[in-house]
Design a protein around this motif. Structure first.
Motif, PDB file in Angstrom:
ATOM      1  N   ALA A   1       0.815  -1.212   0.000  1.00 60.24           N
ATOM      2  CA  ALA A   1       0.000   0.000   0.000  1.00 60.24           C
ATOM      3  C   ALA A   1       0.849   1.262   0.000  1.00 60.24           C
ATOM      4  CB  ALA A   1      -0.927  -0.007   1.217  1.00 60.24           C
ATOM      5  N   VAL A   2       2.151   1.152  -0.374  1.00 63.49           N
ATOM      6  CA  VAL A   2       3.018   2.342  -0.469  1.00 63.49           C
ATOM      7  C   VAL A   2       2.918   2.852  -1.898  1.00 63.49           C
ATOM      8  CG1 VAL A   2       5.330   3.254  -0.177  1.00 63.49           C
ATOM      9  CG2 VAL A   2       4.539   1.391   1.291  1.00 63.49           C
ATOM     10  N   CYS A   3       2.106   3.885  -2.126  1.00 68.95           N
ATOM     11  CA  CYS A   3       1.796   4.350  -3.477  1.00 68.95           C
ATOM     12  C   CYS A   3       2.297   5.767  -3.744  1.00 68.95           C
ATOM     13  CB  CYS A   3       0.281   4.277  -3.718  1.00 68.95           C
ATOM     14  SG  CYS A   3      -0.393   2.603  -3.589  1.00 68.95           S
ATOM     15  N   ALA A   4       3.177   6.322  -2.890  1.00 68.14           N
ATOM     16  CA  ALA A   4       3.689   7.674  -3.098  1.00 68.14           C
ATOM     17  C   ALA A   4       5.051   7.799  -2.446  1.00 68.14           C
ATOM     18  CB  ALA A   4       2.729   8.723  -2.548  1.00 68.14           C
ATOM     19  N   ALA A   5       5.884   8.706  -2.979  1.00 66.59           N
ATOM     20  CA  ALA A   5       7.217   8.947  -2.420  1.00 66.59           C
ATOM     21  C   ALA A   5       7.673  10.329  -2.852  1.00 66.59           C
ATOM     22  CB  ALA A   5       8.204   7.878  -2.881  1.00 66.59           C
ATOM     23  N   MET A   6       8.661  10.877  -2.116  1.00 62.02           N
ATOM     24  CA  MET A   6       9.293  12.147  -2.462  1.00 62.02           C
ATOM     25  C   MET A   6      10.647  11.824  -3.073  1.00 62.02           C
ATOM     26  SD  MET A   6       7.026  14.347  -1.693  1.00 62.02           S
ATOM     27  CE  MET A   6       7.982  15.848  -1.917  1.00 62.02           C
ATOM     28  N   VAL A   7      10.933  12.380  -4.264  1.00 63.27           N
ATOM     29  CA  VAL A   7      12.144  12.059  -5.021  1.00 63.27           C
ATOM     30  C   VAL A   7      12.857  13.373  -5.346  1.00 63.27           C
ATOM     31  CG1 VAL A   7      13.060  10.894  -7.062  1.00 63.27           C
ATOM     32  CG2 VAL A   7      10.995  10.021  -5.958  1.00 63.27           C
ATOM     33  N   ALA A   8      14.187  13.316  -5.328  1.00 62.06           N
ATOM     34  CA  ALA A   8      14.984  14.509  -5.624  1.00 62.06           C
ATOM     35  C   ALA A   8      14.738  14.966  -7.055  1.00 62.06           C
ATOM     36  CB  ALA A   8      16.466  14.227  -5.414  1.00 62.06           C
ATOM     37  N   ALA A   9      14.759  16.285  -7.256  1.00 62.73           N
ATOM     38  CA  ALA A   9      14.552  16.845  -8.587  1.00 62.73           C
ATOM     39  C   ALA A   9      15.624  16.357  -9.535  1.00 62.73           C
ATOM     40  CB  ALA A   9      14.545  18.371  -8.520  1.00 62.73           C
ATOM     41  N   GLY A  10      15.215  15.961 -10.744  1.00 62.75           N
ATOM     42  CA  GLY A  10      16.137  15.483 -11.759  1.00 62.75           C
ATOM     43  C   GLY A  10      16.453  14.008 -11.663  1.00 62.75           C
ATOM     44  N   ALA A  11      16.013  13.334 -10.591  1.00 62.71           N
ATOM     45  CA  ALA A  11      16.292  11.906 -10.449  1.00 62.71           C
ATOM     46  C   ALA A  11      15.418  11.097 -11.399  1.00 62.71           C
ATOM     47  CB  ALA A  11      16.079  11.463  -9.013  1.00 62.71           C
ATOM     48  N   THR A  12      15.823   9.869 -11.664  1.00 64.49           N
ATOM     49  CA  THR A  12      15.064   8.956 -12.533  1.00 64.49           C
ATOM     50  C   THR A  12      14.525   7.814 -11.686  1.00 64.49           C
ATOM     51  OG1 THR A  12      16.434   9.479 -14.441  1.00 64.49           O
ATOM     52  CG2 THR A  12      15.173   7.432 -14.528  1.00 64.49           C
ATOM     53  N   VAL A  13      13.225   7.554 -11.795  1.00 61.29           N
ATOM     54  CA  VAL A  13      12.560   6.483 -11.051  1.00 61.29           C
ATOM     55  C   VAL A  13      12.177   5.386 -12.038  1.00 61.29           C
ATOM     56  CG1 VAL A  13      10.637   5.861  -9.566  1.00 61.29           C
ATOM     57  CG2 VAL A  13      11.700   8.117  -9.350  1.00 61.29           C
ATOM     58  N   GLU A  14      12.575   4.173 -11.738  1.00 57.59           N
ATOM     59  CA  GLU A  14      12.226   3.007 -12.566  1.00 57.59           C
ATOM     60  C   GLU A  14      11.112   2.231 -11.876  1.00 57.59           C
ATOM     61  OE1 GLU A  14      13.314   2.365 -15.494  1.00 57.59           O
ATOM     62  OE2 GLU A  14      14.951   3.825 -15.625  1.00 57.59           O
ATOM     63  N   LEU A  15       9.981   2.102 -12.540  1.00 57.13           N
ATOM     64  CA  LEU A  15       8.832   1.370 -12.007  1.00 57.13           C
ATOM     65  C   LEU A  15       8.639   0.100 -12.822  1.00 57.13           C
ATOM     66  CD1 LEU A  15       6.328   4.326 -11.560  1.00 57.13           C
ATOM     67  CD2 LEU A  15       7.793   3.307  -9.817  1.00 57.13           C
ATOM     68  N   VAL A  16       8.274  -0.988 -12.124  1.00 63.04           N
ATOM     69  CA  VAL A  16       8.032  -2.282 -12.779  1.00 63.04           C
ATOM     70  C   VAL A  16       6.645  -2.769 -12.363  1.00 63.04           C
ATOM     71  CG1 VAL A  16       8.806  -4.658 -13.071  1.00 63.04           C
ATOM     72  CG2 VAL A  16      10.476  -2.829 -12.754  1.00 63.04           C
ATOM     73  N   ALA A  17       5.794  -3.101 -13.348  1.00 62.11           N
ATOM     74  CA  ALA A  17       4.455  -3.640 -13.078  1.00 62.11           C
ATOM     75  C   ALA A  17       4.547  -5.153 -12.947  1.00 62.11           C
ATOM     76  CB  ALA A  17       3.491  -3.264 -14.199  1.00 62.11           C
TER      77      ALA A  17
END
Length: 338
Positions: A113-129
């Motif tokens: 149920a963790v559906c949100a996060a704070m990420v540094a500007a310019g960073a790249t987030v990789e999501l996998v379904a």
């Protein structure tokens, strides 16, 4: 003595005049020292300003040139302090989950149920379904780029990402046609045909429905007891030996295919000019009954009669209005003792 302020040379009373005075024990007076200090300070200030003018402003950095280390460090510290929110949604929730790889903690959907996060500007987030059993990845939304179950998000601002899972469709099995087996034809020997007799149909006459036009059937009529005794002046009653009996019960058996609607008992006593009618009560089956009370008033013991027989009859009506009546006939006897 007149003093010329513009005259060249020392003056006896000029405090700024250079040179010893006859009355100055220090050769240079305090006033003269203070003036020299001020002059030196002004000279230093003028020299510093002259150096600044001669050196000029620092040359501007050309495009692509490296900035000073101190400037780069300050900008890097400011950029790393900026963060953006990333939110993830799955549809339907039971279709699977979305998990972030690397340092970003996201586990959203059927497994977390963790559906949100704070990420540094310019960073790249990789999501996998990760689809649940029976589901596949359908479509992504909000990604910078998509490659199958993978979604790449570059955090240039706040991002909302969604994935839609689709159910796996199982194709219906193809029915194989059933082979048709053609039986072998066995030749039949020629036989002499036998002519069957011609059957004549039997005509069954249709009976017309018979309407119920007859009244009920009065099968039987009975009573008990057979003799009713009525006594007057009992101590002097010596005419007969029949004990006094107050009541007699009369029963009748009545049937009809349309049902019996009502049954009445007709009875005539010794002093009655015409029969009296009394409604009979339906009991079990086809039985109808009525109880007569011989002590219920005049008529049961007519004067000058010591014995007589009660006449009884029945009138019955069926369910469609047809009636049947039996003639009055002798029934039980009444013995009167005076």
């Amino acid at each position: 003595m007149n003093i010329d302020p513009f005259a060249i040379g020392p003056k006896p009373d000029d405090p700024f005049a250079i040179g010893p005075k006859p009355d100055d024990p220090f050769k240079f007076g305090a006033r003269r020292g203070l003036a020299l200090g001020i002059i030196a300070l002004v000279a230093l200030v003028m020299v510093a300003g002259l150096n600044s003018v001669l050196s000029g402003p620092a040359p501007s950095a050309s495009p692509g040139a490296s900035q000073p280390a101190a400037t780069v460090s300050a900008l890097g510290a400011s950029a790393s302090a900026i963060t953006f929110a990333i939110t993830v949604a799955t549809s339907p929730a039971s279709g699977g989950a979305v998990i972030a790889t690397g340092d970003t903690v996201i586990n959203c959907g059927s497994t977390g149920a963790v559906c949100a996060a704070m990420v540094a500007a310019g960073a790249t987030v990789e999501l996998v379904a990760a689809p649940a059993p029976g589901w596949v990845v359908g479509t992504w939304a909000g990604c910078s780029s998509v490659a199958g179950p993978n979604c790449t998000v570059v955090m240039t601002d706040a991002r909302a990402v969604a994935v839609v899972f689709s159910p796996v469709l199982t194709p219906a099995p193809t029915a194989l046609p059933t082979p048709v087996v053609t039986p072998a034809v066995t030749p039949t020997p020629n036989a002499t045909p036998t002519r069957a007799p011609t059957a004549h149909p039997t005509v069954v006459p249709t009976a017309a429905p018979t309407a119920d036009q007859a009244g009920p059937v009065i099968a039987s009529l009975g009573w008990t007891p057979d003799v009713v005794g009525i006594a007057f002046s009992v101590p002097a009653c010596t005419v007969n030996t029949v004990p006094p009996t107050a009541t007699v019960t009369v029963t009748a058996i009545v049937t009809d295919p349309s049902g019996v609607g009502s049954v009445a008992l007709l009875y005539q006593r010794g002093g009655d000019a015409a029969p009296i009618s009394g409604a009979m009560t339906h009991g079990s089956g086809n039985t109808w009954s009525l109880t007569l009370d011989t002590a219920a008033g005049p008529g049961w013991s007519p004067p000058n009669q010591q014995s007589y027989v009660i006449q009884l009859g029945v009138r019955a009506i069926d369910g469609v209005g047809n009636a049947s009546v039996t003639a009055l006939g002798p029934a039980f006897a009444v013995e009167v003792c005076y």
